[in-house]
Scaffold this motif. Structure first.
Motif, PDB file in Angstrom:
ATOM      1  N   UNK A  27      11.454  16.580  -2.519  1.00  0.00           N
ATOM      2  CA  UNK A  27      12.782  16.767  -1.486  1.00  0.00           C
ATOM      3  C   UNK A  27      12.224  16.244   0.204  1.00  0.00           C
ATOM      4  N   UNK A  28      11.012  16.136   0.189  1.00  0.00           N
ATOM      5  CA  UNK A  28      10.742  15.655   1.715  1.00  0.00           C
ATOM      6  C   UNK A  28      11.170  14.442   2.037  1.00  0.00           C
ATOM      7  N   UNK A  29      11.394  13.772   3.064  1.00  0.00           N
ATOM      8  CA  UNK A  29      11.943  12.525   3.403  1.00  0.00           C
ATOM      9  C   UNK A  29      10.987  11.892   3.846  1.00  0.00           C
ATOM     10  N   UNK A  30      10.868  10.498   3.732  1.00  0.00           N
ATOM     11  CA  UNK A  30       9.912   9.422   3.935  1.00  0.00           C
ATOM     12  C   UNK A  30      10.566   8.731   5.319  1.00  0.00           C
ATOM     13  N   UNK A  31       9.675   8.174   5.871  1.00  0.00           N
ATOM     14  CA  UNK A  31       9.893   7.409   7.184  1.00  0.00           C
ATOM     15  C   UNK A  31      10.866   6.507   6.659  1.00  0.00           C
ATOM     16  N   UNK A  32      11.715   5.786   7.657  1.00  0.00           N
ATOM     17  CA  UNK A  32      12.964   4.878   7.498  1.00  0.00           C
ATOM     18  C   UNK A  32      12.077   3.456   7.017  1.00  0.00           C
ATOM     19  N   UNK A  33      12.782   2.470   6.445  1.00  0.00           N
ATOM     20  CA  UNK A  33      12.417   1.381   5.915  1.00  0.00           C
ATOM     21  C   UNK A  33      11.653   0.527   7.175  1.00  0.00           C
ATOM     22  N   UNK A  34      12.268   0.618   8.283  1.00  0.00           N
ATOM     23  CA  UNK A  34      12.006  -0.062   9.483  1.00  0.00           C
ATOM     24  C   UNK A  34      10.515   0.493  10.104  1.00  0.00           C
ATOM     25  N   UNK A  35      10.664   1.654  10.059  1.00  0.00           N
ATOM     26  CA  UNK A  35       9.549   2.631  10.384  1.00  0.00           C
ATOM     27  C   UNK A  35       8.092   2.209   9.427  1.00  0.00           C
ATOM     28  N   UNK A  36       8.316   2.061   8.235  1.00  0.00           N
ATOM     29  CA  UNK A  36       7.220   1.623   7.038  1.00  0.00           C
ATOM     30  C   UNK A  36       6.941   0.398   7.111  1.00  0.00           C
ATOM     31  N   UNK A  37       7.843  -0.617   7.493  1.00  0.00           N
ATOM     32  CA  UNK A  37       7.632  -2.097   7.526  1.00  0.00           C
ATOM     33  C   UNK A  37       6.697  -2.184   8.958  1.00  0.00           C
ATOM     34  N   UNK A  38       6.979  -1.402  10.064  1.00  0.00           N
ATOM     35  CA  UNK A  38       6.220  -1.613  11.392  1.00  0.00           C
ATOM     36  C   UNK A  38       4.707  -1.057  11.095  1.00  0.00           C
ATOM     37  N   UNK A  39       4.747   0.132  10.375  1.00  0.00           N
ATOM     38  CA  UNK A  39       3.331   0.729  10.019  1.00  0.00           C
ATOM     39  C   UNK A  39       2.501  -0.131   9.265  1.00  0.00           C
ATOM     40  N   UNK A  40       2.843  -0.737   8.343  1.00  0.00           N
ATOM     41  CA  UNK A  40       2.139  -1.506   7.509  1.00  0.00           C
ATOM     42  C   UNK A  40       2.217  -2.978   7.556  1.00  0.00           C
ATOM     43  N   UNK A  41       3.017  -3.431   8.421  1.00  0.00           N
ATOM     44  CA  UNK A  41       3.404  -4.855   8.686  1.00  0.00           C
ATOM     45  C   UNK A  41       3.680  -5.512   7.434  1.00  0.00           C
ATOM     46  N   UNK A  42       4.790  -5.053   6.568  1.00  0.00           N
ATOM     47  CA  UNK A  42       5.494  -5.614   5.523  1.00  0.00           C
ATOM     48  C   UNK A  42       6.926  -6.479   6.012  1.00  0.00           C
ATOM     49  N   UNK A  43       7.391  -7.126   5.256  1.00  0.00           N
ATOM     50  CA  UNK A  43       8.686  -7.382   5.475  1.00  0.00           C
ATOM     51  C   UNK A  43       9.458  -6.570   4.625  1.00  0.00           C
ATOM     52  N   UNK A  44      10.878  -6.638   4.923  1.00  0.00           N
ATOM     53  CA  UNK A  44      11.890  -5.725   4.295  1.00  0.00           C
ATOM     54  C   UNK A  44      11.965  -5.918   2.972  1.00  0.00           C
ATOM     55  N   UNK A  45      11.934  -7.122   2.500  1.00  0.00           N
ATOM     56  CA  UNK A  45      12.046  -7.460   0.959  1.00  0.00           C
ATOM     57  C   UNK A  45      10.917  -6.835   0.243  1.00  0.00           C
ATOM     58  N   UNK A  46       9.590  -7.264   0.803  1.00  0.00           N
ATOM     59  CA  UNK A  46       8.479  -6.390   0.054  1.00  0.00           C
ATOM     60  C   UNK A  46       8.524  -4.931  -0.042  1.00  0.00           C
ATOM     61  N   UNK A  47       8.925  -4.375   1.134  1.00  0.00           N
ATOM     62  CA  UNK A  47       9.207  -2.693   0.905  1.00  0.00           C
ATOM     63  C   UNK A  47      10.034  -2.474   0.096  1.00  0.00           C
ATOM     64  N   UNK A  48      11.275  -3.264   0.154  1.00  0.00           N
ATOM     65  CA  UNK A  48      12.286  -2.553  -0.601  1.00  0.00           C
ATOM     66  C   UNK A  48      11.897  -2.724  -2.416  1.00  0.00           C
ATOM     67  N   UNK A  49      11.286  -3.748  -2.590  1.00  0.00           N
ATOM     68  CA  UNK A  49      10.893  -3.985  -3.887  1.00  0.00           C
ATOM     69  C   UNK A  49      10.045  -2.941  -4.415  1.00  0.00           C
ATOM     70  N   UNK A  50       9.160  -2.456  -3.394  1.00  0.00           N
ATOM     71  CA  UNK A  50       8.174  -1.260  -3.775  1.00  0.00           C
ATOM     72  C   UNK A  50       9.087  -0.078  -3.924  1.00  0.00           C
TER      73      UNK A  50
END
Length: 239
Positions: A27-50
């Motif tokens: 129940x701990x929250x992960x960073x936002x999608x935008x933050x994770x994309x910036x952290x690891x240099x992924x595009x949004x569609x790749x991150x959402x698929x993961x």
């Protein structure tokens, strides 16, 4: 030659490592999608698929409008175990609560009558419930029981009482064995509403019967389960 890792698999690995290295708990929250994309240099569609893949594996879950969270460990139900869901959860330190959608008298259909060895038109109790695991709706069940054998069953509150406990203590039914079929299905509009998921969400469909210590069928049931919270296991032993 070294095989390159697929972007989605790499994103999955990054998210899992983030959970471990930051010691995130259920129940701990992960960073936002935008933050994770910036952290690891992924595009949004790749991150959402993961994220979708990890959700399907029951490792994380999503709250609409709130974000993505670490999921609790799946509840494991042994197919060879005749105990109810309530007892299985209690043994793991988890909590099962129930909401009764309906408790009524119906007549035996041809299909149910054949399974329960009752004549067509015989009176049955039909109990329908939504059951939640630690506050999250995870199953919808329909249970049919012989109304002549279990007189006054409607006087019990199956939101607070265990059905199997009532059958054992009030009607002296000892569960012996059962038979069930498993298949994959999808939520219809009504089911999706009660389970708080999207229409068409995948669920495990179970149907079967349960017998007592006299080898008499006392229950016929149908149930759908969200597999991101509960998984079924079969224990194999060598005689």
């Amino acid at each position: 030659m070294k095989l390159s890792q697929k972007p989605r698999d790499e994103a999955i690995e990054k998210i899992e490592n983030y959970i471990i290295s930051n010691r995130l708990q259920a129940d701990d929250k992960l960073p936002s999608e935008r933050t994770m994309c910036d952290m690891w240099d992924f595009n949004r569609s790749t991150l959402r698929s993961a994220i979708r893949q990890l959700i399907s594996q029951g490792k994380i879950y999503n709250k609409n409008g709130s974000g993505t969270y670490v999921a609790r460990e799946k509840l494991v139900r042994n197919l060879q175990d005749v105990r109810g869901l309530y007892q299985t959860a209690a043994d793991m330190g988890r909590e099962i609560t129930s909401k009764v959608l309906g408790m009524s008298i119906c007549e035996t259909s041809k299909n149910i009558g054949r399974k329960m060895k009752l004549p067509l038109g015989h009176k049955l109790w039909r109990l329908e419930r939504v059951r939640s695991l630690d506050g999250t709706p995870v199953t919808i069940s329909q249970i049919y029981l012989d109304a002549e054998r279990f007189l006054d069953l409607d006087q019990y509150d199956f939101e607070t009482e265990s059905l199997y406990a009532v059958l054992r203590e009030r009607y002296h039914v000892e569960v012996k064995s059962g038979y069930e079929k498993l298949s994959i299905s999808n939520c219809d509009e009504k089911e999706a509403k009660y389970l708080k998921v999207k229409v068409g969400a995948p669920v495990l469909y179970q149907s079967g019967i349960t017998t007592d210590d006299q080898d008499k069928v006392f229950e016929c049931f149908k149930e759908i389960t969200l597999t991101e919270y509960i998984c079924l296991a079969s224990e194999l032993t060598r005689k």
